[in-house]
Design an enzyme around this catalytic site. Structure first.
Site, PDB file in Angstrom:
ATOM      1  CB  ALA A 257      -0.990   0.092   1.151  1.00 12.52           C
ATOM      2  CG  ASP A 258       2.020   3.384  -2.800  1.00  9.47           C
ATOM      3  OD1 ASP A 258       3.225   4.255  -3.088  1.00  9.47           O
ATOM      4  OD2 ASP A 258       1.822   2.619  -3.452  1.00  9.47           O
ATOM      5  NE  ARG A 259      -1.626   9.437   1.498  1.00 10.10           N
ATOM      6  CZ  ARG A 259      -1.386  10.545   1.787  1.00 10.10           C
ATOM      7  NH1 ARG A 259      -2.234  11.401   2.508  1.00 10.10           N
ATOM      8  NH2 ARG A 259      -0.437  11.165   1.360  1.00 10.10           N
TER       9      ARG A 259
END
Length: 386
Positions: A257-259
């Protein structure tokens, strides 16, 4: 991954492996300035949310370490106020390189917090600089340890989940999207770390990984890492995920995940949402593996996550080694970049990320444990794992 890491810092040299020329050429490039670090992140010479945060932190470490050795002393080390006026814009600038990757913001905020605490304590400028250097190194060094923790949490959970669903928990096939191994982190990996943990525990059947948009080249890096780890694996195009689920037994999809928003909505490499929708259709557990620094409690849901759009031209280009192979004078495979579309398209839609709603996610894993949704709910309570 043995012999290849995303970042290395030895003595007075900071280097990254240039991911734009992998997997056919292994090239380390020096990062000698804050501007070079920013460019490396923005141009995707380095990628992966944890690795980006580590490089930004180490770039500041490198910058301040050099400053402490200079004679005469730079003016910004003359007073705490001058140092604050110098460092704050640097942190702000580094953050602008990749806005979706929350780890980068977490790292710059953490360094800024260290700066503020040191200022309040009344330390002189050189001592504050040393505090920032120590914190920057810590941000990079702690990544591998937490990756191993979350990989174990997620791997063990998946084994038990398979048993709960009537399986043996012994031979698990896992699909992943994009690269989440040691090239995307400071070591071991997140979702690819989970796969590695299953392999090390002799519970992995095969790892499947998708080929996403050409420029993002996640599958090429994943292929390189899985090959080095001697993990049995199969590459598929992202348009083939549905067919894979129809004809092969897949026990889980594991992604990084990036966020991650407060409710569990998750931004990750483009193509992740597609895989999540298909996994839900086929009742395959969908697992997000990411460090606590990726969870953004200030963002209520995915609608508020900023989505980076790459230059349109990037969607039209692909880079790779010539085939049949041709070699340069150093013995490296010659590479070329080619345009794979007409040059006069009316428009190009090229987001780097998409958002997977929490309702499609089975579990979210951090270094503190595994979160699942309560019965009948479509969002997560992440308070226990952040």
């Amino acid at each position: 991954m043995p012999g290849l890491t995303s970042i290395r810092m030895t003595g007075d040299k900071l280097e990254i492996v240039n991911q734009l020329v992998l997997p056919h050429t292994t090239e380390y490039i020096e990062i000698n300035s804050i501007e070079q670090a920013h460019d490396a992140i923005k141009s995707m010479k380095i990628r992966g949310a944890p690795a980006i945060a580590s490089l930004a932190s180490l770039a500041l470490v490198f910058h301040l370490s050099q400053a402490l050795e200079l004679s005469p002393t730079p003016e910004y080390l003359a007073s705490p106020e001058a140092l604050q006026g110098h460092v704050t814009p640097i942190l702000d600038f580094l953050y602008t390189a990749r806005p979706t990757a929350v780890n980068l913001g977490a790292a710059t905020r953490r360094l800024n917090k260290t700066l503020q605490s040191s200022l309040v304590s009344g330390k002189h400028a050189r001592a504050i600089a040393e505090d920032l250097i120590a914190e920057g190194r810590l941000i990079a060094d702690e990544d591998e340890s937490r990756n191993r923790k979350m990989s174990k949490w997620g791997g063990d959970w998946l084994v038990e989940e398979d048993k709960r669903n009537g399986g043996s928990g012994e031979v698990l096939n896992v699909l992943t999207v994009c690269n989440t191994g040691s090239l995307a982190t400071s070591g071991y990996g997140t979702a690819l770390g989970l796969i590695t943990y299953l392999h090390e525990s002799s519970k992995l059947g095969k790892a499947y990984y998708t080929q996403t948009a050409p420029y993002h080249q996640g599958s090429r890096l994943t292929a390189l890492e899985l090959k080095a780890l001697q993990i049995p694996s199969v590459m598929i195009c992202d348009t083939m995920v549905g067919s894979l689920f129809q004809h092969h037994k897949i026990h889980a999809v594991a992604v990084g995940a990036d966020r991650v928003a407060r409710n569990g909505d998750t931004a990750n490499k483009i193509g992740t949402y597609n895989a999540a929708v298909l996994a839900a259709r086929h009742k395959i557990p969908f697992i997000v593996v990411a460090p606590i620094s990726t969870v953004d409690l200030d963002v209520a849901d995915g609608a508020s996550i900023p989505i980076e759009h790459r230059p349109p031209l990037e969607a039209c280009l692909v880079r790779g080694a010539l085939y049949p192979p041709s070699f340069d004078s150093q013995g490296n495979k010659q590479q070329a970049q080619v345009m794979i579309t007409p040059s006069d398209l009316d428009g190009i839609y090229n987001p780097s990320f998409d958002v997977t709603p929490a309702e499609l996610i089975t579990a979210i894993v951090t270094e503190k444990g595994v979160a699942v949704k309560k019965e009948g709910e479509s969002t997560f309570d992440l308070s226990g794992i952040v």
